[in-house]
Design a protein around this motif. Sequence first.
Motif, short mmCIF file in Angstrom:
data_model
loop_
_atom_site.label_atom_id
_atom_site.label_comp_id
_atom_site.label_asym_id
_atom_site.label_seq_id
_atom_site.Cartn_x
_atom_site.Cartn_y
_atom_site.Cartn_z
N PRO A 13 0.84 -1.19 0.00
CA PRO A 13 0.00 0.00 0.00
C PRO A 13 0.88 1.24 0.00
O PRO A 13 2.07 1.17 0.31
N PRO A 14 0.31 2.40 -0.35
CA PRO A 14 1.11 3.63 -0.37
C PRO A 14 1.60 4.01 1.02
O PRO A 14 1.02 3.59 2.04
N MET A 15 2.67 4.77 1.07
CA MET A 15 3.17 5.29 2.33
C MET A 15 2.15 6.29 2.89
O MET A 15 1.60 7.10 2.13
N ILE A 16 1.91 6.26 4.17
CA ILE A 16 0.95 7.16 4.81
C ILE A 16 1.71 8.04 5.80
O ILE A 16 2.44 7.54 6.66
N ASP A 17 1.53 9.36 5.69
CA ASP A 17 2.22 10.28 6.59
C ASP A 17 1.43 10.46 7.89
O ASP A 17 0.34 9.89 8.05
#
Length: 343
Positions: A13-17
């Motif tokens: 999954p995409p990186m989450i900040d």
Amino acid sequence: MDVLDDHAMADVPPMIDPFGRAINYLRVSVTDRCDFRCVYCMSEDMTFLPKKDLLTLEELDRLCSAFIAKGVRKLRFTGGEPLVRRDIMTLFRSISRHLDSGRLDELTVTTNGSQLARYAAELRDCGVKRINVSLDTLDPAAFKAITRWGDFGKVMDGIDKAQEAGLAVKINAVAIKGMTEDEAAGLIEWAHGRGMDLTFIEVMPMGDVTGHRVDQYLPLSVLRAQLLDTYTLDDIPYNTGGPARYVRVRETGGRLGFITPMTHNFCESCNRVRVTCTGTLYMCLGQEDAADLRAPLRASEANDLLNAAIDRAITRKPKGHDFVIDRRTKQPAVSRHMSVTGG
């Protein structure tokens, strides 16, 4: 070229900040060098980084591939002027494998147009479908004054060749007080007449330049109000993944974007991070906090250290930038030049 094995990349999954934003857009400066010296970007007597400090093209490939493996779907090469870097098309050709595999949705570039006549067809062949060209004026004399070293005819030829190659061209124009007020309508008519989007950008307070940005700064709220005397601007939901907010100009039928880091920041939806040509990761264009990716990249042939450094950096991505043009000290909000971070 020593690159990651695509088959070894697990779907993630995409990186989450920390603020819940998915980081799926990477902008990579491949060089701090440029063949222009635009007055709002750099001084005429710039000192550039020693070439030994720059990541090699192989290292840039490996770094970009690591981000793609972490969910980055859009990759933009910037500079300086990216197309002046020696053998740069080697990197475009190699990265295009991620387009072929479906792991990357878009590979694109921001350029001043000086090298486009030479590279437009090859960019298309590498899977690039659209590009941004920085152009602030259609007046050759004003163009020379702004860029100092630029050749207006060469840029126009490059735009011609890009469109002939089938590339979608978007024009980026920095709004400059005392010039853009008179130039805006002509730029709109010209760009839209050729089927190109146009985006106006506020001057950003980055790096010391000759003169003061307070004298260059034109709020886009002022420009937009001026344009309403001539045009009907209809807000539209169009989004390219970047910070521009778009309107449709009813009279021309074309799209017009506004990038407003000063008068109305775009941080709440920020989905991007930037890597410099030396491997420094900036989580925000308008903040000094950064992470060194060059050391872990070079410390091991495996990507464990690199991935860990990226993960730690994303946890420090701030909510927004601190851009302000200080009218008292007239100092830049961020000391590094835009050409170092990448436009």
